[in-house]
Design a protein around this motif. Sequence first.
Motif, short mmCIF file in Angstrom:
data_model
loop_
_atom_site.label_atom_id
_atom_site.label_comp_id
_atom_site.label_asym_id
_atom_site.label_seq_id
_atom_site.Cartn_x
_atom_site.Cartn_y
_atom_site.Cartn_z
N CYS A 726 0.91 -1.35 0.18
CA CYS A 726 -0.06 0.12 0.17
C CYS A 726 0.80 1.26 -0.09
O CYS A 726 1.79 1.57 0.98
CB CYS A 726 -0.78 -0.07 1.11
SG CYS A 726 -1.73 1.75 1.31
N TYR A 728 0.35 4.44 0.47
CA TYR A 728 0.05 5.31 1.57
C TYR A 728 0.73 4.83 3.01
O TYR A 728 1.35 5.45 3.56
CB TYR A 728 -1.51 5.45 1.78
CG TYR A 728 -1.76 6.80 2.46
CD1 TYR A 728 -2.03 7.99 1.82
CD2 TYR A 728 -1.99 6.84 3.84
CE1 TYR A 728 -2.21 9.13 2.40
CE2 TYR A 728 -1.89 8.02 4.59
CZ TYR A 728 -2.37 9.15 3.92
OH TYR A 728 -2.71 10.42 4.45
N ARG A 729 0.68 3.49 3.08
CA ARG A 729 1.08 3.05 4.44
C ARG A 729 2.71 3.12 4.09
O ARG A 729 3.38 3.38 5.30
CB ARG A 729 0.80 1.35 4.40
CG ARG A 729 1.15 0.82 5.44
CD ARG A 729 0.99 -0.75 5.63
NE ARG A 729 1.89 -1.63 6.34
CZ ARG A 729 1.99 -1.08 7.52
NH1 ARG A 729 1.01 -0.96 8.43
NH2 ARG A 729 3.04 -2.18 8.26
N ARG A 979 -4.18 5.65 -1.44
CA ARG A 979 -4.52 4.27 -0.63
C ARG A 979 -5.03 3.24 -1.45
O ARG A 979 -6.18 3.24 -1.91
CB ARG A 979 -5.87 4.81 0.31
CG ARG A 979 -5.55 6.08 1.24
CD ARG A 979 -6.55 6.73 1.84
NE ARG A 979 -7.53 6.94 1.00
CZ ARG A 979 -8.76 7.77 1.17
NH1 ARG A 979 -8.74 7.97 2.59
NH2 ARG A 979 -9.40 8.01 0.63
N PRO A 981 -4.27 -0.26 -1.10
CA PRO A 981 -3.90 -1.55 -0.42
C PRO A 981 -4.18 -2.92 -1.29
O PRO A 981 -5.17 -2.95 -2.22
CB PRO A 981 -4.60 -1.71 0.66
CG PRO A 981 -6.09 -0.88 0.56
CD PRO A 981 -5.68 0.29 -0.32
N CYS A 993 -7.32 -3.92 3.04
CA CYS A 993 -6.27 -3.34 3.98
C CYS A 993 -5.64 -4.63 4.72
O CYS A 993 -6.58 -5.45 4.98
CB CYS A 993 -6.45 -2.36 4.85
SG CYS A 993 -7.16 -1.09 4.02
N PRO A 994 -4.22 -4.96 4.96
CA PRO A 994 -3.78 -5.96 5.57
C PRO A 994 -4.31 -5.93 6.89
O PRO A 994 -4.42 -4.71 7.64
CB PRO A 994 -2.32 -5.67 5.46
CG PRO A 994 -2.17 -4.56 4.95
CD PRO A 994 -3.29 -4.11 4.27
N CYS A 997 -2.36 -3.63 9.61
CA CYS A 997 -2.18 -1.99 9.33
C CYS A 997 -3.00 -1.11 10.08
O CYS A 997 -4.14 -1.32 10.38
CB CYS A 997 -2.21 -1.68 8.09
SG CYS A 997 -2.07 0.17 7.45
N PHE A 999 -2.98 2.09 10.46
CA PHE A 999 -2.59 3.44 10.02
C PHE A 999 -4.02 4.31 9.62
O PHE A 999 -4.18 5.28 9.24
CB PHE A 999 -1.89 3.75 8.84
CG PHE A 999 -0.42 3.44 9.20
CD1 PHE A 999 0.06 3.50 10.58
CD2 PHE A 999 0.75 3.13 8.50
CE1 PHE A 999 1.62 3.56 11.07
CE2 PHE A 999 1.84 2.92 8.75
CZ PHE A 999 2.37 3.07 10.10
N ALA A 1000 -5.09 3.30 9.78
CA ALA A 1000 -6.32 3.82 9.30
C ALA A 1000 -6.75 5.19 9.80
O ALA A 1000 -7.33 6.32 9.09
CB ALA A 1000 -7.46 2.75 9.52
N CYS A 1003 -4.77 7.39 7.63
CA CYS A 1003 -5.14 7.43 6.13
C CYS A 1003 -6.59 7.89 5.97
O CYS A 1003 -7.15 8.23 4.97
CB CYS A 1003 -4.59 6.38 5.37
SG CYS A 1003 -5.51 5.02 5.68
N ARG A 1005 -9.25 5.86 5.79
CA ARG A 1005 -9.72 4.80 4.71
C ARG A 1005 -11.01 3.88 5.62
O ARG A 1005 -10.23 3.26 6.47
CB ARG A 1005 -8.91 4.14 3.83
CG ARG A 1005 -9.46 3.07 2.90
CD ARG A 1005 -8.64 2.55 2.13
NE ARG A 1005 -8.92 1.85 0.81
CZ ARG A 1005 -9.43 0.53 0.96
NH1 ARG A 1005 -9.37 -0.14 1.85
NH2 ARG A 1005 -10.07 0.20 -0.19
N ARG A 1007 -12.19 0.56 6.68
CA ARG A 1007 -11.15 -0.62 6.52
C ARG A 1007 -12.11 -1.77 5.51
O ARG A 1007 -11.50 -2.71 5.21
CB ARG A 1007 -10.95 -1.11 7.75
CG ARG A 1007 -10.30 -0.27 8.78
CD ARG A 1007 -8.79 -0.08 8.04
NE ARG A 1007 -8.16 -1.52 8.06
CZ ARG A 1007 -7.00 -1.90 8.41
NH1 ARG A 1007 -6.61 -0.98 9.64
NH2 ARG A 1007 -6.52 -2.97 8.18
S1 SF4 Z 1 -5.42 1.32 6.48
FE1 SF4 Z 1 -4.97 2.98 4.91
S2 SF4 Z 1 -2.55 2.86 5.05
FE2 SF4 Z 1 -3.07 1.06 5.99
S3 SF4 Z 1 -3.34 -0.51 4.17
FE3 SF4 Z 1 -5.26 0.31 4.37
S4 SF4 Z 1 -5.23 2.42 2.86
FE4 SF4 Z 1 -3.17 1.77 3.52
#
Ligand code: SF4
Length: 1020
Positions: A726, A728-729, A979, A981, A993-994, A997, A999-1000, A1003, A1005, A1007
Amino acid sequence: MSLNLIHGPPNSGRAGLIRRRFEDALDRDPVLVVPTLDDVYRFERELCEGGASLGGATMTFGGLFRALATSGGTPPAAELTPAQRLRAISVAIAERRERLGPLRRSAARPGFALAFALLLDELQAAGLEPAAVEAGAGTLEGSAYLNDLATLFAGYAAVRDRLGRTDSHGVAGRAIELLRDGGARWRRPVFLYGLDDLTPNQLALIRALAEATEVTVALSCEEDNAALAARASLLERLREIGVPEETRTEADLANTTNPLLFHLERGFGSAEPDRRQPGEGLSILRSAGERGEAEAIGAEVARLIAGGAEPGEIAIALRDPERRGPLVASVLESYGVAVALEAELPVAGTAVGGTLLALLAATAEGGTAADLLRFLRGPSGLPRGQVDWFERALRRRRVRTAAAGLELWRERNEELPHDLTRIEEAVNGAPGELATMVAWLAVTMASRPLRGERDGPAPGRGDGLELRAAAAISAALAELTDPIELAPGPGELAATIEGVRFRAWSGPVEGRVRIASPYALRAARFDHVFVGSLQDGEFPRRDRGGDPFLSDSQRESLGLAPRHDVDAEERYLFHACLALPRERLFLSYRDSDENGVAEPRSPLLDDVLRLLEPPPGEEVPDPVETSIVRGRDLAQIVHPVAEAPSEHELARAIAARGAVADTAALLAVAGVDEPVAGRIAARIEIARTAEAASRAPGPLANPAVTGAMEAVPAYGGTTLEGFDLCSYRWFVSHELRPKPLDPAPDPLVQGGLMHAVLDRLYTERPGGDPLPRPDSLPAWIERGRELVAETAAAGGLGNHPAERAMVRRVEGLLARFLAEESRRDSGFEPWLLEAGFGEEEDLERPALEVDGWRLHGAIDRVDRDAAGRTLVVDYKLANTVTARGKLEEEAKLQLQLYLIAVAEQWGADPVGGLYHPLRGTSARRPRGFALDEAAEQLASFGLASTDLVDREGFEELLADARRRAGEIVARMRRGDIRRDPGPRRGLRGHGVCPPFCDFAPICRRDRAPVEPDDEEGENR
Ligand code: SF4
């Protein structure tokens, strides 16, 4: 002299009648007794409506007892305040605990003193003395238990007498005694209104007063009314005193302006009620969640006020105002409505109270780091940033105790927080010094924001609560230092503070919407009334098991009144609520909680619906109910534009319509003019710009940033994989690099430890073999264990139990890997370990030139056979590793790129690259890819047939990795951050998204997988 009774149902004019009789007696200095202080103020206002009213006094029952007790000329001893009384009870419990039998263990528990104080109130209000309870213990079942109660009662009386004080019950007893002896010289007529429940002492006083003067009691009572059944026995007890004159008042429609409301009050509780068409006066509010309900009530209140209603003519009745009131009050205040929340709240629930308790816990033995942090996070006078960094240090060092936390604080700062030092000094000071210091701190903490100190923003709505809580703590503790015997020691102070409660609102209620219990409101009338939180189990309450101390038979034998019939009491209270409004009644309930879980509504609502016409038929939903219910679902997070109750709520309602909504048109719908319309339009514009920027972040446009991205000299395999996972990540973790709060995750630490140990072990070759062999395996394992210990110690691991467990786990994983390795016989032996290539001069090889960009890295291990063919090995501290067919799907590039590097920088001939799972339990097989022509040689690895590939496929695999890496580098250089993923469209996991992660929040996003159409411009 005589006792006169006025009794009748609500709406029968009892209040007017008693007021007239009171006014007629003004020349004899009459006394009017009402339930609460707010009723005192209200009656005084009403009495003065026609001008000044001379003569007469309005008071509560407590005031009457005091006035009578002093009427003999000799005032009683000073009264213990509520805080002093509770503390005296605690002192008595501590003094007599060792003498207790069955209650000894319970008496040591927090909260026991408070529960016992309630029982004591009841025993004393019934005129009982310790000796009476003790005597009763000899004749009753459970006598040992009652003996304990008598011991504690006697202990309290002894403490109280030792202090030379009395209490409110002592004052009541003295008043009754004076009246009976004729020493009171009391001739003033007494009128009692709104008191639907009397204690034995109050009844005794009325009996004694009736001998001395004229007493008139007005009761809400109707003998054949089932809704008022809970008060029928009171009428009988009063009649037993001897009543020469009884006035029965009749319900009269003229006493209310709304016939529907009159009908509801009259019909409630009737076995076969008449029905009537619903109309203007009744609405049912159905909401989802507590906040939803508070907002629904708030919106209706705001609408009433906007329509010209007086706030003082609106009341909100809550069965449990302590629990539900604060949220309703704060929502109304946020709509600009002045409220009076008549509830006693625990100071422990406020910021000041909670912070003080945390401070005391942190300085006491057994204090935790969490206590210390709660204190620092409150109004401690410390800058937020300083506390943030300290919390990070606490977490990363896994500090658990307050003592260790304070050591860490000293390491990082010159001095301890001043509040903490003050407490530590006061703990060792004279008796009472600690309570005085905490009282001072309470006021200081509450006023810090007002004085602009660095602990947060300026005070806003709701901060009045903090000031009142601080004042309550300060006053209670000041009372406990005189007499000094009551001063709580360090071990008792926290329990003392936990017992302090304060009135959420204690000023005049004029011009304010009252939020109170039905008990507090029942003596008044209002134009508009809301009855909130009508949930089954809350209103009506469920029977909670009755008296925690006494059984019914014990109560009876001690002469205590039987407990209220819970069901009858709840119906009486609801009936009192139905009798409150003159114009409109709103009944409110929640059909679900905030998570959508269904909540049952009160059966009392159905009793109201039974009074409406037509009766329910086949039709679902019931049309009568539909016509009066206003629903607000969980998804309705804002008010309808035309109904928004405040400027802020209107802005939210418009913003929720999305970026395409026409602000001007919506403002016109709401009927809002300048300057409010201009202010809202400007806010919406700013919000939309911010929203657009945060909804679709990237690509990066700042030339300084893109310039820096272009100037990166070389890229690592992990970096490229991270971007592929990703972008952004990758940008957040690799470029913005937020500081983690918690210690590095265990797998990361274990992985680092394992890699370091394997590198040293294979370099040292214990026993002389390049690989562990069956004969040399014990030597390898032994040396491996030593290296784990050494490396862990060098990295500062091992102080915390979790770290020691982690080190032992690595020892186990290492031994298992070495044993596996010793059983393989492939002809490949370690050739390169941690083979570095890149820009730095000390690396073995320079960075690899790849199609206009450069690659750097460090390869865990490269093995070589006698023919010079090589095998790249990548250790993975994982349960499962990536198979050949999933390399792209799982964003894997590094292994392929390392094979290219080995070939080009070391001139080797690679036959494959393998991920070795170090933590796998059942799946121990290395995965990756290898040339099928080397399959036989690699048989001892147990490779999957699907991971074997012919030479052409092998070359394609490497070429594909080179191409994908080149595309990623090009995107990085362009600043193409999105963004995005997961792998490319068409592969499994695209757009998802994994799970690891976190970081939501950065970012922003959602989930859940998002379809490309939902995210404009984010197609990969
Ligand atoms: S939560 Fe945000 S940063 Fe993390 S993988 Fe998903 S889009 Fe990327």
